[in-house]
Design a protein around this motif. Structure first.
Motif, PDB file in Angstrom:
ATOM      1  N   ALA A  99     -27.308  54.502 -50.089  1.00  0.00           N
ATOM      2  CA  ALA A  99     -26.870  55.628 -50.723  1.00  0.00           C
ATOM      3  C   ALA A  99     -25.235  55.583 -52.111  1.00  0.00           C
ATOM      4  O   ALA A  99     -24.372  55.059 -51.774  1.00  0.00           O
ATOM      5  N   GLY A 100     -25.940  53.650 -52.469  1.00  0.00           N
ATOM      6  CA  GLY A 100     -23.874  53.494 -53.603  1.00  0.00           C
ATOM      7  C   GLY A 100     -23.890  52.570 -52.989  1.00  0.00           C
ATOM      8  O   GLY A 100     -23.179  51.930 -54.036  1.00  0.00           O
ATOM      9  N   GLY A 101     -24.574  52.410 -52.078  1.00  0.00           N
ATOM     10  CA  GLY A 101     -23.512  51.336 -51.100  1.00  0.00           C
ATOM     11  C   GLY A 101     -23.971  50.314 -49.895  1.00  0.00           C
ATOM     12  O   GLY A 101     -25.036  50.355 -49.826  1.00  0.00           O
ATOM     13  N   GLU A 102     -23.094  49.554 -49.299  1.00  0.00           N
ATOM     14  CA  GLU A 102     -23.994  48.616 -48.476  1.00  0.00           C
ATOM     15  C   GLU A 102     -23.661  49.298 -46.801  1.00  0.00           C
ATOM     16  O   GLU A 102     -22.378  49.956 -46.192  1.00  0.00           O
ATOM     17  N   VAL A 103     -24.953  48.977 -45.639  1.00  0.00           N
ATOM     18  CA  VAL A 103     -24.399  49.548 -44.610  1.00  0.00           C
ATOM     19  C   VAL A 103     -24.869  47.953 -43.529  1.00  0.00           C
ATOM     20  O   VAL A 103     -26.052  47.360 -44.434  1.00  0.00           O
ATOM     21  N   LEU A 104     -23.768  47.508 -42.351  1.00  0.00           N
ATOM     22  CA  LEU A 104     -24.022  46.340 -42.557  1.00  0.00           C
ATOM     23  C   LEU A 104     -24.053  46.938 -40.453  1.00  0.00           C
ATOM     24  O   LEU A 104     -23.146  47.675 -40.253  1.00  0.00           O
ATOM     25  N   VAL A 105     -25.060  46.172 -39.950  1.00  0.00           N
ATOM     26  CA  VAL A 105     -24.697  46.304 -38.091  1.00  0.00           C
ATOM     27  C   VAL A 105     -23.539  45.574 -37.734  1.00  0.00           C
ATOM     28  O   VAL A 105     -23.610  43.998 -38.076  1.00  0.00           O
TER      29      VAL A 105
END
Length: 389
Positions: free
Chosen positions: A266-272
């Motif tokens: 969605a246009g951004g970064e997701v980090l675990v």
């Protein structure tokens, strides 16, 4: 008595600490000041120039055997104090009499300072219940735990910043992620922090023996203890405003989506972060919540949820969306297993400050980092911007 404690304050600390020792030892023992210290107004001992303020005698009422403690009453004490003149005084005391012990009395003693005192076989008593005393003859062993954070009434005012807040987090991560040597000016530039703030925080870290400097150059960082100390000031669940999500197709399906999207959602970064990020390098347990840092504005969390095929729930969430408190939280990410996750230093901070089994997982990650330091630590600060890009 150090300059931070007035005679009246020192008298109060001395009296209350002696009462605490007497209560712990019980009626079969007598704890008393030597006659020259029994006046109403506490005054430094004639031997105070040698590094102590009072002489305390502990006597067994059963056989009249006694030991004497040389007491240094301090308004505050740091690990650097312990490593310096306090340690020198304790060594002198042991050389003069192997059965006499130096003991520090203070309103509150930090866990890091306690560790340094125990390592050097120096006793301590604080007014929150942190007590350590070992005497060989007569045999006395006392070890109790009190507050691990300074109560408000015992916090001494200081111009030096603490390891709290996002700005401190930026510096802690750089100090951990990059091998020294480097200077305060370089750290300020790379962290986008003011030089005066960085200089003051480095003074604090030096007092805590978390860094070592040669002149103006930092030559050593105790990065494991630095991360533990920073984490002790954090609470992951309070500082990240978690939003619970339910994964109808299971957590593995969410991870598969992250892999497919390469972490860009969605246009951004997701980090675990959390357990699922710790598991590839330090497998401790299975299951647990999937924790995801979402860099988008919370107003767009619904878009992220849609792309990851999860839905918001008020309870029983198996996925948590976390908001990073500072951009540094998501800097220097790493790819482990098949997905992108926070850098190892940030992972340790999240785990150690998290709930449940997360702190144990954080310690396992620290073990991995210590064994593989050359694999993850940036060897030169000049390479840091390239790493962040």
């Amino acid at each position: 008595m150090d300059e931070a404690a007035t005679p009246a304050e020192a008298h109060d600390v001395l009296g209350r600490a002696l009462t605490a020792l007497q209560d712990l030892l019980g009626e079969e023992w007598e704890v008393s000041l030597q006659p020259e210290h029994q006046s109403e107004q506490f005054m430094p001992a004639p031997t105070a120039d040698l590094g102590w303020d009072a002489v305390v005698r502990i006597t067994s009422k059963n056989d009249s055997m006694f030991t004497e403690l040389l007491v240094d009453v301090r308004g505050s004490v740091t690990p650097r104090d312990v490593a310096g003149y306090i340690s020198s005084t304790a060594l002198l005391v042991r050389r003069v009499n192997a059965y006499t012990r130096l003991v520090i009395f203070s309103p509150w003693i930090s866990p890091r300072t306690q560790e340094e005192l125990r390592r050097r076989e120096i006793g301590y008593v604080d007014l929150t219940g942190n007590i350590s005393l070992r005497v060989p003859r007569p045999a006395i062993i006392i070890q109790t735990q009190g507050a691990d954070r300074a109560p408000a009434r015992h916090r001494a005012p200081s111009s030096k910043p603490l390891l709290t807040g996002p700005r401190a987090g930026r510096l802690v991560r750089i100090l951990t992620d990059v091998s020294p040597p480097y200077r305060a000016t370089e750290l300020a530039k790379r962290s986008d922090l003011s030089l005066p703030y960085v200089s003051r925080l480095l003074d604090t870290l030096e007092d805590q023996l978390l860094i070592e400097r040669d002149g103006k150059v930092i030559v050593r960082v105790e990065w494991q203890q630095l991360l533990r100390t920073r984490a002790s000031h954090l609470d992951l669940m309070k500082q990240t405003s978690p939003q619970g999500m339910l994964a109808p197709n299971g957590v593995q399906a969410v991870l598969d989506r992250l892999v497919k999207l390469n972490g860009l959602v969605a246009g951004g970064e997701v980090l675990v972060t959390g357990s699922y990020a710790a598991r590839p390098v330090a497998p401790v347990a299975v299951g647990g919540q999937l924790m995801l840092y979402v860099t988008q504005d919370p107003l767009h969390f619904s878009d992220v949820a849609h792309e990851l095929r999860v839905m918001p729930v008020p309870e029983s969430a198996d996925v948590l969306f976390l908001q990073p408190s500072d951009l540094s939280v998501v800097q220097r990410p790493r790819r482990y297993d098949r997905y992108r996750q926070v850098g190892l230093s940030q992972l340790v901070l999240d785990c150690l400050s998290g709930p449940g089994r997360l702190p144990a997982e954080g310690e396992k990650v620290l073990e991995f980092m210590a064994a593989e330091e050359s694999a993850w630590r940036i060897p030169d600060i000049s390479r840091l911007r390239h790493q962040d890009d």
